[in-house]
Design an enzyme around this catalytic site. Structure first.
Site, PDB file in Angstrom:
ATOM      1  N   HIS A  61       0.826  -1.201   0.000  1.00  0.00           N
ATOM      2  CA  HIS A  61       0.000   0.000   0.000  1.00  0.00           C
ATOM      3  C   HIS A  61       0.863   1.255   0.000  1.00  0.00           C
ATOM      4  O   HIS A  61       1.948   1.266   0.565  1.00  0.00           O
ATOM      5  CB  HIS A  61      -0.877   0.046   1.254  1.00  0.00           C
ATOM      6  CG  HIS A  61      -1.776  -1.126   1.398  1.00  0.00           C
ATOM      7  ND1 HIS A  61      -2.138  -1.614   2.631  1.00  0.00           N
ATOM      8  CD2 HIS A  61      -2.394  -1.915   0.487  1.00  0.00           C
ATOM      9  CE1 HIS A  61      -2.945  -2.660   2.474  1.00  0.00           C
ATOM     10  NE2 HIS A  61      -3.110  -2.861   1.182  1.00  0.00           N
ATOM     11  N   LYS A  70       5.643   6.432   7.072  1.00  0.00           N
ATOM     12  CA  LYS A  70       5.264   5.512   8.146  1.00  0.00           C
ATOM     13  C   LYS A  70       6.484   5.126   8.972  1.00  0.00           C
ATOM     14  O   LYS A  70       7.532   4.801   8.423  1.00  0.00           O
ATOM     15  CB  LYS A  70       4.656   4.223   7.576  1.00  0.00           C
ATOM     16  CG  LYS A  70       3.363   4.428   6.829  1.00  0.00           C
ATOM     17  CD  LYS A  70       2.854   3.113   6.270  1.00  0.00           C
ATOM     18  CE  LYS A  70       1.558   3.321   5.505  1.00  0.00           C
ATOM     19  NZ  LYS A  70       1.071   2.080   4.908  1.00  0.00           N
ATOM     20  N   TYR A 130       2.078   1.733  13.921  1.00  0.00           N
ATOM     21  CA  TYR A 130       2.839   2.651  13.092  1.00  0.00           C
ATOM     22  C   TYR A 130       2.278   4.048  13.165  1.00  0.00           C
ATOM     23  O   TYR A 130       1.087   4.261  13.253  1.00  0.00           O
ATOM     24  CB  TYR A 130       2.974   2.165  11.645  1.00  0.00           C
ATOM     25  CG  TYR A 130       1.697   1.802  10.936  1.00  0.00           C
ATOM     26  CD1 TYR A 130       1.112   2.690  10.033  1.00  0.00           C
ATOM     27  CD2 TYR A 130       1.087   0.571  11.140  1.00  0.00           C
ATOM     28  CE1 TYR A 130      -0.040   2.353   9.358  1.00  0.00           C
ATOM     29  CE2 TYR A 130      -0.071   0.230  10.473  1.00  0.00           C
ATOM     30  CZ  TYR A 130      -0.629   1.132   9.580  1.00  0.00           C
ATOM     31  OH  TYR A 130      -1.785   0.803   8.917  1.00  0.00           O
ATOM     32  N   ASP A 166      -6.551  -6.430  -1.651  1.00  0.00           N
ATOM     33  CA  ASP A 166      -5.164  -6.798  -1.930  1.00  0.00           C
ATOM     34  C   ASP A 166      -5.080  -7.956  -2.926  1.00  0.00           C
ATOM     35  O   ASP A 166      -4.175  -7.998  -3.761  1.00  0.00           O
ATOM     36  CB  ASP A 166      -4.420  -7.141  -0.649  1.00  0.00           C
ATOM     37  CG  ASP A 166      -4.117  -5.913   0.195  1.00  0.00           C
ATOM     38  OD1 ASP A 166      -4.243  -4.785  -0.318  1.00  0.00           O
ATOM     39  OD2 ASP A 166      -3.761  -6.081   1.382  1.00  0.00           O
TER      40      ASP A 166
END
Length: 184
Positions: A61, A70, A130, A166
Site C-alpha cells: 500500500h 510511516k 505505526y 489486496d
C-alpha cells in the site's frame, strides 16, 4: 539509537536503545528531536495498530497526494516488513527492502512518503503499530500486487491470507501513470 541506511535511499532501519533488567525492559519508541537528526520529522498525525493472524499479508500500500510516511514497529509477534520505491525515474524504482521486525528485536522501519509498504505475519499472531505523517485517506491510497514479478519480493509464503482488495491489486506497471515522479 542506531540508525542504519538501507538499500533504498531514505528507508531507514532503527534500533532503539533498550534498557533491560530483571523487571523487564524500557525504551523510547519515539523522540522527535532524535528522529529529526536522521531526517525523520513529522509531524506524525495518526497512530495505527493492527493485529493479524499468521500468514496474513497486508499490502503493498501507498498513500499519494498527500503522500504518507510511516514509522513501523511490532509490539507482539514477528513480521517480514517490506518497503518498495514507487517513484518513477528513481535509480531504485521498483526495488524493495525486506527485514524482520519482531517484538523482541525492537527494530523500527521508517518508510518515507512515496514508497509502498507491506508486511507478512510469520508468528502465530502479530500486532503492528505505526505512526503516519498524513491521516488515512482511502481515496488517496493505492494497492500494488504483493506478488508482482517486476518487484520480485521474496515473500516466504506462496498463498497468504489477503483482503479482497489486496487479492485484486494491479501490478505496478498498470499504475505507472498514477505513481509519483522522482524529484532527485
Amino acid at each position: 539509537m542506531k540508525v542504519h541506511q538501507t538499500s533504498l535511499p531514505g528507508v531507514l532501519l532503527i534500533e532503539p536503545f533498550v534498557h533491560q533488567d530483571a523487571r523487564g525492559f524500557f525504551l523510547e519508541t519515539y523522540r522527535a528531536e532524535r528522529y529529526a537528526q536522521h531526517g525523520i520529522s513529522g509531524p506524525f498525525v495518526q497512530d495505527n495498530h493492527s493485529r493479524s493472524q499468521q500468514g496474513t499479508l497486508r499490502g503493498l500500500h501507498a498513500q499519494l497526494d498527500p503522500a504518507q510516511g510511516k514509522l513501523v514497529r511490532v509490539i507482539a509477534g514477528e513480521i517480514i516488513d517490506v518497503a518498495v520505491d514507487i517513484r518513477v525515474g528513481s535509480p531504485t524504482f521498483g526495488k524493495h527492502f525486506l527485514t524482520a521486525l519482531t517484538a523482541t528485536n525492537f527494530r523500527q522501519l521508517w518508510i518515507p512518503p512515496n514508497f509502498a509498504h507491506g508486511f507478512l505475519v510469520i508468528s502465530e499472531t502479530a500486532e503492528v503499530e505505526y505512526k503516519v505523517t498524513e491521516p488515512y485517506r482511502p481515496q488517496s491510497e493505492i494497492a500494488i500486487a504483493w506478488n508482482d514479478p517486476e518487484l520480485g519480493v521474496p515473500w516466504p509464503v506462496l498463498v497468504p491470507t489477503l483482503s479482497a482488495r489486496d487479492a485484486a491489486a494491479p501490478r505496478m506497471a498498470e499504475l505507472r501513470d498514477k505513481l509519483p515522479r522522482y524529484q532527485g
